[in-house]
Design a protein around this motif. Sequence first.
Motif, PDB file in Angstrom:
ATOM      1  N   LEU A 165     -67.386 -58.808 -35.889  1.00  0.00           N
ATOM      2  CA  LEU A 165     -66.318 -58.367 -35.002  1.00  0.00           C
ATOM      3  C   LEU A 165     -66.742 -58.550 -33.548  1.00  0.00           C
TER       4      LEU A 165
ATOM      5  N   MET B 162     -65.124 -58.540 -29.246  1.00  0.00           N
ATOM      6  CA  MET B 162     -64.065 -58.086 -28.354  1.00  0.00           C
ATOM      7  C   MET B 162     -63.792 -59.187 -27.329  1.00  0.00           C
TER       8      MET B 162
ATOM      9  N   LYS C 129     -59.760 -56.967 -30.464  1.00  0.00           N
ATOM     10  CA  LYS C 129     -60.755 -57.228 -31.507  1.00  0.00           C
ATOM     11  C   LYS C 129     -60.395 -58.512 -32.237  1.00  0.00           C
TER      12      LYS C 129
ATOM     13  N   THR D 274     -62.195 -61.690 -35.096  1.00  0.00           N
ATOM     14  CA  THR D 274     -63.279 -62.307 -35.850  1.00  0.00           C
ATOM     15  C   THR D 274     -62.810 -63.674 -36.313  1.00  0.00           C
TER      16      THR D 274
ATOM     17  N   GLN E 136     -57.318 -57.848 -34.379  1.00  0.00           N
ATOM     18  CA  GLN E 136     -57.103 -56.407 -34.401  1.00  0.00           C
ATOM     19  C   GLN E 136     -57.458 -55.765 -35.741  1.00  0.00           C
TER      20      GLN E 136
ATOM     21  N   GLU F 161     -60.862 -55.949 -38.182  1.00  0.00           N
ATOM     22  CA  GLU F 161     -61.710 -54.783 -38.466  1.00  0.00           C
ATOM     23  C   GLU F 161     -61.902 -54.576 -39.963  1.00  0.00           C
TER      24      GLU F 161
END
Length: 112
Positions: A17, A19, A25, A27, A55, A59
């Motif tokens: 992850l 930012m 967020k 990945t 996002q 997560e």
Amino acid sequence: MLNHTVIVGRLVHDPELRMTENGRKVTNITLAVPRSFKNHEGEYDTDFINCTLWQGIAENTVQYVQKGDLLGVKGRLQTRNIELDSETKRNSVEVVAEKVTFLSGHKTKEDA
């Protein structure tokens, strides 16, 4: 017009992850997707498909999957122009995920 894709494949590496500069967020994952037909040498080729997850999807994916897990990704194809240097440009295609389905049986990385 329609831009919709669904792929199922195995995760090539553990997701991480990150930012963005504006706090979102994200990945990036790569799925290994074997082709359903043999090549001229009688072997199955594999495509490596890059996917971007944002996002909450990012997560959850980071928390619940690891390298080798089977995932289903539903989303849209997106192209980006990448400038490697002043003379070299490249076009990149990726899937931007709208939904990720975990098809392997792990609970969390800590439980595995």
